[in-house]
Design a protein around this motif. Sequence first.
Motif, mmCIF file in Angstrom:
data_model
loop_
_atom_site.group_PDB
_atom_site.id
_atom_site.type_symbol
_atom_site.label_atom_id
_atom_site.label_comp_id
_atom_site.label_asym_id
_atom_site.label_seq_id
_atom_site.Cartn_x
_atom_site.Cartn_y
_atom_site.Cartn_z
ATOM 1 N N GLY A 27 0.814 -1.214 0.000
ATOM 2 C CA GLY A 27 0.000 0.000 0.000
ATOM 3 C C GLY A 27 0.846 1.262 0.000
ATOM 4 O O GLY A 27 0.541 2.232 -0.712
ATOM 5 N N ALA A 28 1.920 1.256 0.799
ATOM 6 C CA ALA A 28 2.806 2.422 0.835
ATOM 7 C C ALA A 28 3.489 2.627 -0.512
ATOM 8 O O ALA A 28 3.637 3.764 -0.982
ATOM 9 C CB ALA A 28 3.856 2.237 1.936
ATOM 10 N N LEU A 29 3.892 1.527 -1.164
ATOM 11 C CA LEU A 29 4.517 1.630 -2.482
ATOM 12 C C LEU A 29 3.543 2.164 -3.521
ATOM 13 O O LEU A 29 3.891 3.043 -4.330
ATOM 14 C CB LEU A 29 5.041 0.256 -2.902
ATOM 15 C CG LEU A 29 5.692 0.166 -4.284
ATOM 16 C CD1 LEU A 29 6.907 1.085 -4.363
ATOM 17 C CD2 LEU A 29 6.078 -1.272 -4.605
ATOM 18 N N ALA A 30 2.303 1.640 -3.513
ATOM 19 C CA ALA A 30 1.297 2.106 -4.472
ATOM 20 C C ALA A 30 0.978 3.581 -4.257
ATOM 21 O O ALA A 30 0.846 4.350 -5.230
ATOM 22 C CB ALA A 30 0.024 1.270 -4.330
ATOM 23 N N PHE A 31 0.857 3.998 -2.995
ATOM 24 C CA PHE A 31 0.592 5.408 -2.710
ATOM 25 C C PHE A 31 1.745 6.290 -3.181
ATOM 26 O O PHE A 31 1.513 7.374 -3.741
ATOM 27 C CB PHE A 31 0.365 5.604 -1.219
ATOM 28 C CG PHE A 31 0.222 7.039 -0.812
ATOM 29 C CD1 PHE A 31 -0.955 7.733 -1.042
ATOM 30 C CD2 PHE A 31 1.290 7.718 -0.224
ATOM 31 C CE1 PHE A 31 -1.085 9.069 -0.685
ATOM 32 C CE2 PHE A 31 1.179 9.054 0.138
ATOM 33 C CZ PHE A 31 -0.014 9.732 -0.088
ATOM 34 N N SER A 32 2.975 5.847 -2.978
ATOM 35 C CA SER A 32 4.139 6.632 -3.383
ATOM 36 C C SER A 32 4.180 6.793 -4.900
ATOM 37 O O SER A 32 4.469 7.875 -5.414
ATOM 38 C CB SER A 32 5.419 5.959 -2.886
ATOM 39 O OG SER A 32 5.416 5.840 -1.476
ATOM 40 N N ILE A 33 3.894 5.704 -5.631
ATOM 41 C CA ILE A 33 3.888 5.778 -7.098
ATOM 42 C C ILE A 33 2.805 6.738 -7.574
ATOM 43 O O ILE A 33 3.012 7.535 -8.497
ATOM 44 C CB ILE A 33 3.681 4.366 -7.691
ATOM 45 C CG1 ILE A 33 4.906 3.491 -7.396
ATOM 46 C CG2 ILE A 33 3.425 4.447 -9.192
ATOM 47 C CD1 ILE A 33 4.744 2.051 -7.827
ATOM 48 N N TRP A 34 1.628 6.662 -6.925
ATOM 49 C CA TRP A 34 0.543 7.575 -7.305
ATOM 50 C C TRP A 34 0.896 9.018 -6.948
ATOM 51 O O TRP A 34 0.623 9.946 -7.725
ATOM 52 C CB TRP A 34 -0.731 7.157 -6.583
ATOM 53 C CG TRP A 34 -1.834 8.177 -6.704
ATOM 54 C CD1 TRP A 34 -2.674 8.365 -7.755
ATOM 55 C CD2 TRP A 34 -2.169 9.185 -5.729
ATOM 56 N NE1 TRP A 34 -3.530 9.423 -7.503
ATOM 57 C CE2 TRP A 34 -3.245 9.941 -6.268
ATOM 58 C CE3 TRP A 34 -1.679 9.503 -4.474
ATOM 59 C CZ2 TRP A 34 -3.810 10.996 -5.573
ATOM 60 C CZ3 TRP A 34 -2.256 10.549 -3.784
ATOM 61 C CH2 TRP A 34 -3.295 11.282 -4.325
ATOM 62 N N TYR A 35 1.521 9.222 -5.810
ATOM 63 C CA TYR A 35 1.801 10.577 -5.344
ATOM 64 C C TYR A 35 2.822 11.285 -6.240
ATOM 65 O O TYR A 35 2.663 12.476 -6.539
ATOM 66 C CB TYR A 35 2.316 10.531 -3.896
ATOM 67 C CG TYR A 35 2.509 11.886 -3.266
ATOM 68 C CD1 TYR A 35 1.435 12.600 -2.764
ATOM 69 C CD2 TYR A 35 3.784 12.460 -3.192
ATOM 70 C CE1 TYR A 35 1.604 13.847 -2.199
ATOM 71 C CE2 TYR A 35 3.969 13.709 -2.620
ATOM 72 C CZ TYR A 35 2.873 14.403 -2.129
ATOM 73 O OH TYR A 35 3.059 15.643 -1.572
ATOM 74 N N VAL A 36 3.855 10.572 -6.649
ATOM 75 C CA VAL A 36 4.883 11.199 -7.494
ATOM 76 C C VAL A 36 4.512 11.154 -8.971
ATOM 77 O O VAL A 36 5.277 11.619 -9.823
ATOM 78 C CB VAL A 36 6.252 10.527 -7.276
ATOM 79 C CG1 VAL A 36 6.697 10.638 -5.840
ATOM 80 C CG2 VAL A 36 6.228 9.056 -7.708
ATOM 81 N N LYS A 37 3.338 10.548 -9.286
ATOM 82 C CA LYS A 37 2.859 10.463 -10.670
ATOM 83 C C LYS A 37 3.873 9.750 -11.562
ATOM 84 O O LYS A 37 4.218 10.216 -12.662
ATOM 85 C CB LYS A 37 2.536 11.858 -11.220
ATOM 86 C CG LYS A 37 1.405 12.555 -10.492
ATOM 87 C CD LYS A 37 1.141 13.924 -11.075
ATOM 88 C CE LYS A 37 -0.068 14.584 -10.409
ATOM 89 N NZ LYS A 37 0.101 14.776 -8.960
#
Length: 264
Positions: A27-37
């Motif tokens: 979840g943290a990895l997916a959020f990070s990928i989404w956050y940095v686009k």
Amino acid sequence: MSQVVSPHTEQRQKKAKRMVSLALLAGALAFSIWYVKFDMVEFISGIPLFLNFLFTDFLPPNFANMDSYLRPVLDTLIFAVVGTFISSLLGLVIAFLMARNTAPHPAVRIALRGVVSFVRNVPFLVWASLLVVIFGVGAMPGLFSLLVFGTCFLARVYAESIEELDKEATEALEASGATYGQIIKHAIIPQFMPGYFSWTLFMFEINIRASAILGLVGAGGIGSNLKQSLDLFQYSRASMIIVILIVLILAVEFLTQRIRERIL
């Protein structure tokens, strides 16, 4: 009466905890990928452009005017030598004042640890940038930033090394009525010297790398030549400077390793 947990139940609990940890990590990895686009397609399509720049504009290095690099390399080495020498002396004094088994008073130890922790958590490039604003572009901001960072780094590791020393010699001298200075001289320093040399040589290696980077913020050294080359789009010259830095760092690592083998 305590409840006995069967091995099967304990194994299932461990498996559940592992799955929860993996789910949180995903979840943290997916959020990070989404956050940095992050765009995988754009990343893959950019690889050919990077390789084209690397092998067309950046390489091969420009070997012309090699003598113009001698002074910046010498400045970088001098920064590292002076910064390591002075910071090792200052760090040694602070370490004795902040180590648990050599501090003259708990208040002194706590105060120094707080200051050292604060300074260490500020990157040396930030210190260099602040000092450039204060003193202007030149060698002094770079040297001061190395001293500030190096002193606090060495003070911390020196203090930890002192705290890990064998306490039997110290306790024997205390029982015989030795003074604080005698305990430091005859019990602490002889045991601490191998750690002192090892950490000081390690700090010298760090200072070589740091001295090369400091020029990027206008603090002198060969990093200034690298920044100037990049600003003027002289990429082949910049690659030559990077080659020099790599050779310099490898040579220093080899030298410090040989010194460690002889001393330790």
